[in-house]
Scaffold this active site. Sequence first.
Site, PDB file in Angstrom:
ATOM      1  N   LYS A  20       0.808  -1.220   0.000  1.00  0.00           N
ATOM      2  CA  LYS A  20       0.000   0.000   0.000  1.00  0.00           C
ATOM      3  C   LYS A  20       0.841   1.270   0.000  1.00  0.00           C
ATOM      4  CE  LYS A  20      -4.437  -1.776   1.233  1.00  0.00           C
ATOM      5  NZ  LYS A  20      -5.503  -1.986   2.200  1.00  0.00           N
TER       6      LYS A  20
ATOM      7  N   ARG B 193      -4.208 -10.145   4.194  1.00  0.00           N
ATOM      8  CA  ARG B 193      -4.546 -10.009   2.761  1.00  0.00           C
ATOM      9  C   ARG B 193      -3.305  -9.500   2.045  1.00  0.00           C
ATOM     10  NH1 ARG B 193      -6.151  -6.188  -0.777  1.00  0.00           N
ATOM     11  NH2 ARG B 193      -7.718  -6.736  -2.324  1.00  0.00           N
TER      12      ARG B 193
HETATM   13  C1  7PJ Z   1      -8.347  -4.156   1.259  1.00  0.00           C
HETATM   14  C2  7PJ Z   1      -9.432  -4.836   0.710  1.00  0.00           C
HETATM   15  C3  7PJ Z   1      -8.092  -4.273   2.657  1.00  0.00           C
HETATM   16  C4  7PJ Z   1     -10.004  -5.730   2.769  1.00  0.00           C
HETATM   17  C5  7PJ Z   1      -8.429  -3.710  -0.843  1.00  0.00           C
HETATM   18  C6  7PJ Z   1      -5.332  -2.635  -2.150  1.00  0.00           C
HETATM   19  C7  7PJ Z   1      -6.649  -1.980  -2.191  1.00  0.00           C
HETATM   20  N1  7PJ Z   1     -10.253  -5.620   1.457  1.00  0.00           N
HETATM   21  N2  7PJ Z   1      -9.466  -4.544  -0.607  1.00  0.00           N
HETATM   22  N3  7PJ Z   1      -8.960  -5.061   3.366  1.00  0.00           N
HETATM   23  N4  7PJ Z   1      -7.718  -3.470   0.271  1.00  0.00           N
HETATM   24  N5  7PJ Z   1     -10.792  -6.474   3.543  1.00  0.00           N
HETATM   25  O1  7PJ Z   1      -5.184  -3.859  -2.117  1.00  0.00           O
HETATM   26  O2  7PJ Z   1      -4.334  -1.858  -2.184  1.00  0.00           O
HETATM   27  O3  7PJ Z   1      -7.175  -3.689   3.255  1.00  0.00           O
HETATM   28  S1  7PJ Z   1      -8.072  -3.054  -2.421  1.00  0.00           S
END
Ligand code: 7PJ
Length: 255
Positions: free
Chosen positions: A201, A235
Amino acid sequence: MGVVNITPDSFSDGGKFLERDQAIAHARQLAEEGAHIVDIGGESTRPGAAPVSEAEELQRVIPVLEQLPHLCVSVDTRRPAVMRAALAAGASMVNDVQALQAPGALDAVMESKCAVCLMHMKGEPATMQREPYYDDVVREVRAFLHERLQACRAAGIGDERLVIDPGFGFGKTVEHNLTLLAHLEEFRDLGAPLLAGLSRKSTLGKLTGRPVDERLAGSLTMALLALQGGATILRVHDVKETCDVIAVWEQLRQA
Ligand code: 7PJ
């Protein structure tokens, strides 16, 4: 949890099939590398991302999902219609950056037995990074997640289905993200497993000065810090490397 983005379609149908096949292959590879869940998303919720129509999102997500019958698939969506279609096509989890606040979203997951990830976001993806402000970021994010957990419980969604996520980078400055990470333990008594998404990020870009394809070391450090704070689902884009971090962490704990 491994991240599979189904990238914007190019102009021709040929491009469409190629992107689909790439997403399927990527999901299988992440599972082989050790991901227990693959999170597939057809709408970018990155700051400032262009909107995607519901029809387009369905076209991106469902054909990929249908080719992954043996995997535990989470679908990253805010749309009730996509949730329903994905669950019918075999998804195990709904990962909603809006925490089921869209009209009809609670209903869409109620009749299913799927897991649900409730994430905190302040504002809308297009504008959320414009000077986000909190009096007390930990207290406010925690209160929001508590309220969403209660709404889910009231709708009959059992605790065994619920996961919470402070939503790193979603309407948060670098300082907000670091404060949340440093205080992650304060989310544990909400009574739901914690998911953390910090991989690659922009906060890492700001902390290290590195572009997105050079954030592996930073992402792995964040993964370890999230584990220390009590996160049980990470994630991530780099599954193989993150599995090594988890292996070291778990063996240290046992020792
Ligand atoms: C997240 C997400 C996160 C959850 C994205 C990226 C943006 N879902 N979807 N948590 N981030 N639950 O991956 O940079 O932090 S998209």
